[in-house]
Design an enzyme around this catalytic site. Structure first.
Site, short mmCIF file in Angstrom:
data_model
loop_
_atom_site.label_atom_id
_atom_site.label_comp_id
_atom_site.label_asym_id
_atom_site.label_seq_id
_atom_site.Cartn_x
_atom_site.Cartn_y
_atom_site.Cartn_z
N HIS A 1 -19.72 -12.67 -25.29
CA HIS A 1 -19.00 -12.00 -23.54
C HIS A 1 -19.95 -11.95 -22.87
O HIS A 1 -21.28 -12.39 -23.11
CB HIS A 1 -20.27 -10.46 -24.18
CG HIS A 1 -21.72 -9.80 -24.66
ND1 HIS A 1 -22.36 -10.33 -23.61
CD2 HIS A 1 -22.42 -9.96 -25.90
CE1 HIS A 1 -23.61 -9.50 -24.14
NE2 HIS A 1 -23.55 -9.97 -25.75
N ASP B 1 -29.36 -13.21 -23.40
CA ASP B 1 -27.86 -12.46 -24.04
C ASP B 1 -26.60 -11.86 -22.83
O ASP B 1 -27.12 -11.07 -22.25
CB ASP B 1 -29.11 -11.09 -24.87
CG ASP B 1 -27.47 -10.63 -25.26
OD1 ASP B 1 -26.53 -10.54 -25.62
OD2 ASP B 1 -28.58 -9.11 -25.95
N GLU C 1 -19.74 -5.85 -23.54
CA GLU C 1 -20.48 -5.40 -24.36
C GLU C 1 -21.41 -4.94 -24.75
O GLU C 1 -21.50 -4.26 -26.23
CB GLU C 1 -20.54 -7.55 -25.43
CG GLU C 1 -20.56 -7.39 -27.02
CD GLU C 1 -21.87 -6.93 -26.39
OE1 GLU C 1 -22.63 -7.34 -28.40
OE2 GLU C 1 -23.06 -7.44 -26.02
N GLU C 2 -22.05 -4.63 -23.84
CA GLU C 2 -23.07 -3.87 -23.72
C GLU C 2 -22.88 -2.89 -24.15
O GLU C 2 -23.75 -1.99 -24.35
CB GLU C 2 -24.65 -4.56 -23.11
CG GLU C 2 -24.90 -5.87 -23.29
CD GLU C 2 -25.97 -6.26 -24.39
OE1 GLU C 2 -26.09 -5.09 -25.03
OE2 GLU C 2 -26.25 -7.11 -23.95
N ASP D 1 -22.86 -14.92 -30.50
CA ASP D 1 -24.33 -14.23 -29.23
C ASP D 1 -25.30 -14.53 -30.00
O ASP D 1 -25.27 -15.15 -30.98
CB ASP D 1 -23.34 -12.26 -30.22
CG ASP D 1 -23.84 -11.26 -28.94
OD1 ASP D 1 -24.93 -11.78 -28.36
OD2 ASP D 1 -23.00 -10.44 -28.78
N HIS E 1 -33.27 -8.69 -25.28
CA HIS E 1 -33.32 -7.37 -24.49
C HIS E 1 -34.88 -7.50 -23.31
O HIS E 1 -35.25 -5.82 -22.41
CB HIS E 1 -33.49 -6.84 -24.96
CG HIS E 1 -31.60 -6.35 -25.08
ND1 HIS E 1 -31.14 -5.10 -25.11
CD2 HIS E 1 -30.77 -7.08 -24.79
CE1 HIS E 1 -29.67 -5.38 -25.23
NE2 HIS E 1 -29.38 -6.39 -25.47
#
Length: 354
Positions: free
Chosen positions: A66, A177, A209-210, A232, A319
């Protein structure tokens, strides 16, 4: 990782691609895969696909990542000129205070900072973290009208960080990410296509995706491959702060991580593990008893069910602005998935014996 491959990774990490605003990253990804593909295409929301056409009736595999990252968005502008925020995806309120940010406007980037009350002025007994909706961006203006001339409600905001080379081939940056996932998908595609295999191979960079695997839902419906590998990041648990009961034993530099359970089709798991063993590729395993939390969860329920697999790139501090990966894991993942794609006809069709 040679100079061309590192430059591609740096390019991907240098652009800002918060969910819903992925265009710049998707363009760069497409420019890399285009010269190796028989065809590239995009859809209405910016999902990007590169295609190597195998013979008619040949098996097909999609290698996906993604392209979006977490971020923030301007939700209001105060009369004093401060920008109030909302989240895009799973942004972490504990790491946003005191950070430089970029507001991405239609007229170009605007620099700012997320304010943090000085330690001298804070209540020493209250060290709670404000929600992102309670934080603000200071772009230096004196009035709301000045701010409104520079930015609009709904402009996305990302933390402004550097790509840092650490020791032993490791990198730190915002947005590993999942730019490392789309890098791996593109590289696996390039390496597989070089051998001109009698297999149809798709490389895919999904959007949003998030926000809940939205792009994968679109691609899974439209593409209909025989198998999907969703790449991922996954939590590397080899640092001191990791809770011992959260996640599997995953280390940086020990290879990509194959998840088992839930979305991960057992025949596809076996195929990748077989290729890894026979080619002596490093491989780690992880348990996914309920869900993977990746695009694989959307792909495997698309149409009548697409055999799917989540392959993870070990990542520390997910994150946050300082996510850390090991470049050797990216190379290993690309090599493993390219080899699996080339040998796909040995393993397809994927099913469960009953």
């Amino acid at each position: 990782m040679d100079e061309m491959q590192r430059s591609f990774l740096t390019d991907l990490l240098s652009v800002s691609t918060p969910s819903g605003f992925e265009t710049a990253g998707q363009r760069r990804w497409l420019s890399y895969v285009d010269e190796h593909a028989d065809e590239t295409r995009t859809d209405a929301y910016g999902n990007a696909v590169a295609i190597h056409e195998g013979p008619e009736e040949s098996p097909s595999i999609a290698i996906t990542g993604h392209g979006d990252e977490i971020g923030m968005m301007i939700r209001a502008i105060t009369d004093e000129g401060y920008l109030q925020l909302s989240r895009i995806g799973g942004s972490d309120r504990t790491v946003t205070r005191g950070q430089h940010v970029t507001v991405h406007t239609d007229d170009g980037p605007v620099d700012g900072v997320i304010g943090q009350v000085a330690i001298h002025l804070r209540d020493s007994e209250d060290e709670t973290y404000d929600e992102i909706a309670e934080q603000h961006v200071d772009i230096g203006v004196e009035e709301g009208d000045d701010a409104r001339e520079l930015v609009d409600i709904g402009d996305p905001v990302t933390l402004a960080t550097e790509i840092t080379d650490l020791a032993d081939g490791r990198l730190a940056a915002r947005g590993m990410d999942n730019r490392v996932g789309i890098w791996t998908a593109a590289e696996a595609f390039r390496r597989a296509v070089e051998s001109d295999p009698d297999v149809t191979i798709y490389a895919v960079s999904t959007v949003q995706e998030e926000l809940g695997l939205r792009g994968a839902e679109m691609v899974g419906f439209e593409l209909d491959p025989d198998a999907v590998v969703a790449i991922d990041v996954t939590h590397a648990t080899d640092h001191p702060d990791t809770p011992s009961i959260r996640g599997s034993d995953v280390e940086l530099g020990s290879g990509p991580v194959v998840a088992r359970g839930s979305a991960n089709h057992p025949s596809l798991v076996d195929a990748v593990r077989t290729v890894a063993a026979e080619s002596e590729f490093d491989l780690q395993l992880a348990a996914a008893g309920s869900r993977t939390g990746t695009d694989a969860d959307a792909f495997y329920t698309a149409r009548g069910g697409i055999p799917s697999l989540n392959v993870g790139i070990p990542n520390r501090y997910m994150h946050t602005p300082v996510e850390v990966i090991d470049r050797s894991d990216l190379d290993s993942a690309a090599a493993l998935l390219a080899a699996t794609a080339i040998r796909l006809d040995e393993f397809a069709p994927f099913g469960v014996d009953l």
